[in-house]
Design an enzyme around this catalytic site. Structure first.
Site, PDB file in Angstrom:
ATOM      1  N   GLU A 124      39.632 -27.987 -43.749  1.00 38.70           N
ATOM      2  CA  GLU A 124      40.294 -27.339 -42.607  1.00 38.70           C
ATOM      3  C   GLU A 124      40.583 -25.874 -42.912  1.00 38.70           C
ATOM      4  O   GLU A 124      41.050 -25.547 -44.017  1.00 38.70           O
ATOM      5  CB  GLU A 124      41.596 -28.095 -42.324  1.00 38.70           C
ATOM      6  CG  GLU A 124      41.957 -28.163 -40.886  1.00 38.70           C
ATOM      7  CD  GLU A 124      40.972 -29.006 -40.064  1.00 38.70           C
ATOM      8  OE1 GLU A 124      40.004 -28.428 -39.534  1.00 38.70           O
ATOM      9  OE2 GLU A 124      41.182 -30.220 -39.954  1.00 38.70           O
ATOM     10  N   HIS A 125      40.294 -25.035 -41.927  1.00 40.54           N
ATOM     11  CA  HIS A 125      40.478 -23.585 -42.060  1.00 40.54           C
ATOM     12  C   HIS A 125      39.668 -23.031 -43.223  1.00 40.54           C
ATOM     13  O   HIS A 125      40.142 -22.183 -43.979  1.00 40.54           O
ATOM     14  CB  HIS A 125      41.973 -23.228 -42.194  1.00 40.54           C
ATOM     15  CG  HIS A 125      42.675 -23.292 -40.864  1.00 40.54           C
ATOM     16  ND1 HIS A 125      42.573 -22.290 -39.916  1.00 40.54           N
ATOM     17  CD2 HIS A 125      43.448 -24.251 -40.314  1.00 40.54           C
ATOM     18  CE1 HIS A 125      43.280 -22.630 -38.852  1.00 40.54           C
ATOM     19  NE2 HIS A 125      43.811 -23.817 -39.058  1.00 40.54           N
ATOM     20  N   ASP A 136      35.940 -23.062 -42.494  1.00 38.70           N
ATOM     21  CA  ASP A 136      34.591 -22.825 -41.936  1.00 38.70           C
ATOM     22  C   ASP A 136      34.327 -21.340 -41.719  1.00 38.70           C
ATOM     23  O   ASP A 136      33.264 -20.819 -42.050  1.00 38.70           O
ATOM     24  CB  ASP A 136      34.327 -23.663 -40.669  1.00 38.70           C
ATOM     25  CG  ASP A 136      35.209 -23.349 -39.472  1.00 38.70           C
ATOM     26  OD1 ASP A 136      36.247 -22.659 -39.632  1.00 38.70           O
ATOM     27  OD2 ASP A 136      34.863 -23.800 -38.356  1.00 38.70           O
ATOM     28  N   SER A 163      38.621 -30.961 -30.042  1.00 31.12           N
ATOM     29  CA  SER A 163      37.671 -29.904 -29.694  1.00 31.12           C
ATOM     30  C   SER A 163      36.983 -30.134 -28.357  1.00 31.12           C
ATOM     31  O   SER A 163      35.755 -30.189 -28.252  1.00 31.12           O
ATOM     32  CB  SER A 163      36.642 -29.698 -30.805  1.00 31.12           C
ATOM     33  OG  SER A 163      36.152 -28.400 -30.699  1.00 31.12           O
ATOM     34  N   SER A 164      37.812 -30.218 -27.344  1.00 31.56           N
ATOM     35  CA  SER A 164      37.278 -30.340 -25.987  1.00 31.56           C
ATOM     36  C   SER A 164      36.450 -29.106 -25.625  1.00 31.56           C
ATOM     37  O   SER A 164      35.483 -29.204 -24.864  1.00 31.56           O
ATOM     38  CB  SER A 164      38.423 -30.514 -24.988  1.00 31.56           C
ATOM     39  OG  SER A 164      39.360 -29.475 -25.129  1.00 31.56           O
ATOM     40  N   GLU A 202      32.187 -19.242 -27.439  1.00 31.26           N
ATOM     41  CA  GLU A 202      33.629 -19.525 -27.531  1.00 31.26           C
ATOM     42  C   GLU A 202      34.383 -18.281 -27.978  1.00 31.26           C
ATOM     43  O   GLU A 202      35.446 -17.953 -27.439  1.00 31.26           O
ATOM     44  CB  GLU A 202      33.893 -20.696 -28.485  1.00 31.26           C
ATOM     45  CG  GLU A 202      35.387 -20.952 -28.661  1.00 31.26           C
ATOM     46  CD  GLU A 202      35.762 -22.394 -28.909  1.00 31.26           C
ATOM     47  OE1 GLU A 202      34.869 -23.251 -28.989  1.00 31.26           O
ATOM     48  OE2 GLU A 202      36.980 -22.650 -29.035  1.00 31.26           O
ATOM     49  N   ASP A 259      33.014 -27.002 -35.165  1.00 34.53           N
ATOM     50  CA  ASP A 259      33.164 -27.912 -34.021  1.00 34.53           C
ATOM     51  C   ASP A 259      31.867 -28.011 -33.226  1.00 34.53           C
ATOM     52  O   ASP A 259      31.455 -29.099 -32.802  1.00 34.53           O
ATOM     53  CB  ASP A 259      34.283 -27.421 -33.094  1.00 34.53           C
ATOM     54  CG  ASP A 259      35.605 -27.279 -33.813  1.00 34.53           C
ATOM     55  OD1 ASP A 259      35.721 -27.779 -34.940  1.00 34.53           O
ATOM     56  OD2 ASP A 259      36.513 -26.655 -33.239  1.00 34.53           O
ATOM     57  N   TYR A 274      45.947 -18.244 -34.911  1.00 32.75           N
ATOM     58  CA  TYR A 274      44.681 -18.603 -35.565  1.00 32.75           C
ATOM     59  C   TYR A 274      43.988 -17.362 -36.146  1.00 32.75           C
ATOM     60  O   TYR A 274      43.615 -17.334 -37.325  1.00 32.75           O
ATOM     61  CB  TYR A 274      43.773 -19.297 -34.550  1.00 32.75           C
ATOM     62  CG  TYR A 274      42.425 -19.756 -35.093  1.00 32.75           C
ATOM     63  CD1 TYR A 274      42.239 -21.077 -35.499  1.00 32.75           C
ATOM     64  CD2 TYR A 274      41.345 -18.889 -35.190  1.00 32.75           C
ATOM     65  CE1 TYR A 274      41.003 -21.506 -35.991  1.00 32.75           C
ATOM     66  CE2 TYR A 274      40.114 -19.308 -35.687  1.00 32.75           C
ATOM     67  CZ  TYR A 274      39.950 -20.618 -36.071  1.00 32.75           C
ATOM     68  OH  TYR A 274      38.738 -21.034 -36.561  1.00 32.75           O
TER      69      TYR A 274
HETATM   70  C1  GLA Z   1      39.320 -24.880 -34.832  1.00 31.53           C
HETATM   71  C2  GLA Z   1      38.092 -23.972 -34.894  1.00 31.53           C
HETATM   72  C3  GLA Z   1      37.194 -24.360 -36.063  1.00 31.53           C
HETATM   73  C4  GLA Z   1      37.995 -24.442 -37.373  1.00 31.53           C
HETATM   74  C5  GLA Z   1      39.270 -25.279 -37.192  1.00 31.53           C
HETATM   75  C6  GLA Z   1      40.138 -25.251 -38.418  1.00 31.53           C
HETATM   76  O1  GLA Z   1      38.946 -26.195 -34.538  1.00 31.53           O
HETATM   77  O2  GLA Z   1      37.345 -24.059 -33.695  1.00 31.53           O
HETATM   78  O3  GLA Z   1      36.139 -23.437 -36.188  1.00 31.53           O
HETATM   79  O4  GLA Z   1      38.282 -23.169 -37.875  1.00 31.53           O
HETATM   80  O5  GLA Z   1      40.018 -24.839 -36.075  1.00 31.53           O
HETATM   81  O6  GLA Z   1      39.508 -25.883 -39.484  1.00 31.53           O
END
Ligand code: GLA
Length: 302
Positions: A21-22, A24, A89-90, A119, A131, A180
């Site tokens: 997580e966090h 990518d 992740s809609s 996006e 995502d 974010y």
């Molecule tokens: C959201 C972003 C992803 C990723 C996550 C955190 O889902 O769309 O690209 O950075 O947060 O891991």
């Protein structure tokens, strides 16, 4: 004639992120899976872009992905079982569904990249590519191990008797209203605590894949718990409501572990359960929405 010149349909799944997580957007390695909640879109060329949906806010995404793909304006009808704003992740499901409808012959990785750019353009949030990749190229019965620097990816078998539970914190937010981008900048500029999360999380992704391949369930649980602590204390993307839910999940018999999932700042938590313990888990968390998910195929899996 391409799909953009006549009526078309597209469908893409939501995703969970098992771990990673966090990382990518820093070129790290992530382990998401597509899950069995879907967004379906039908469309046809029109004088201008329009979206008919129960969920507001899709127009900017649809237009952005259409423009990335060079499509003329379209009138879209969207239906979805991916709950918006809750960590599945809609937005990626919508983008990839539109891409799959407009450009079904595109390479899945190229489609994911086009959706990521869309996006970023639609929201101003500098999201990574995890995502969109999961929604495009996830595979039923598997998680998708993705190196976000090289885009190399491989499938990791995910056992049928391991249940994915997604617990909605009830705090629904749009990423544009969260820090974010700020977290991303802090990590990129090498802020020590943020980097400590990133380095430790990358080690956890490797360990998680090894544990999945070895069938070592207690280890999977430990890694989820360690990931949560790191996201809470070092990356600071959790909230007290989410922390309380995670700790309640940890205490339920049959729950291997749980953590905040996705961007954070609310949204959902991910828990992994031994099959057969779903009812007890649902009862222990009966005051919140719990969704049990199975892995699914991405939109570009043929
Ligand atoms: C959201 C972003 C992803 C990723 C996550 C955190 O889902 O769309 O690209 O950075 O947060 O891991």
């Amino acid at each position: 004639m391409s799909s953009a010149d006549r009526g078309w349909v597209g469908r893409a799944p939501g995703r969970v992120n098992l771990i990673g997580e966090h990382v990518d957007y820093l070129g790290g390695v992530v382990l998401p899976a597509a899950v069995d909640r879907f967004t379906s879109v039908s469309g046809a060329p029109a004088a201008e872009w329009s979206v008919d949906s129960d969920v507001p806010g899709g127009l900017a995404y649809a237009r952005a992905v259409g423009e990335e793909l060079g499509a003329p304006p379209q009138a879209l009808r969207v239906t979805s079982t991916v709950p918006p704003g809750s960590g599945l992740s809609s937005s990626a499901a919508l983008l990839v569904a539109v891409a799959a409808g407009l450009a079904p012959g595109l390479d899945g990785a190229a489609a994911a990249l086009a959706c990521q750019r869309a996006e970023q353009r639609a929201t101003g949030v500098q999201v990574g590519v995890m995502d969109q990749f999961a929604a495009a190229l996830g595979r039923r019965g598997h998680a998708l191990l993705l190196d976000c620097a090289t885009l190399e990816h491989r499938l990791v078998p995910f056992p049928d008797d391991l249940v994915i539970a997604v617990v909605d914190s009830g705090i629904h937010r749009s990423l544009a209203d969260t820090p974010y981008n700020q977290r991303r900048r802090e990590a990129e500029s090498g802020m020590p605590r943020r980097r400590r999360h990133v380095e430790s999380e990358l080690a956890r992704v490797r360990a998680f894949v090894e544990a999945l391949e070895a069938g070592d369930r207690p280890r999977l649980g430990e890694l989820l718990k360690a990931s949560h602590r790191s996201l809470r204390d070092d990356f600071e993307v959790s909230t007290p409501v989410v922390d309380a839910l995670v700790e309640r999940a940890w205490a339920v018999p049959g729950c291997l572990g749980a953590r905040i999932m996705g961007a954070g700042f609310g949204g959902s938590i991910l828990a992994l359960l031994d099959a057969g313990t779903e009812a007890g888990f649902g009862q222990a968390l009966e005051d919140v929405a719990v969704r049990f998910c199975r892995t699914a195929d991405g939109a570009y899996v043929r």
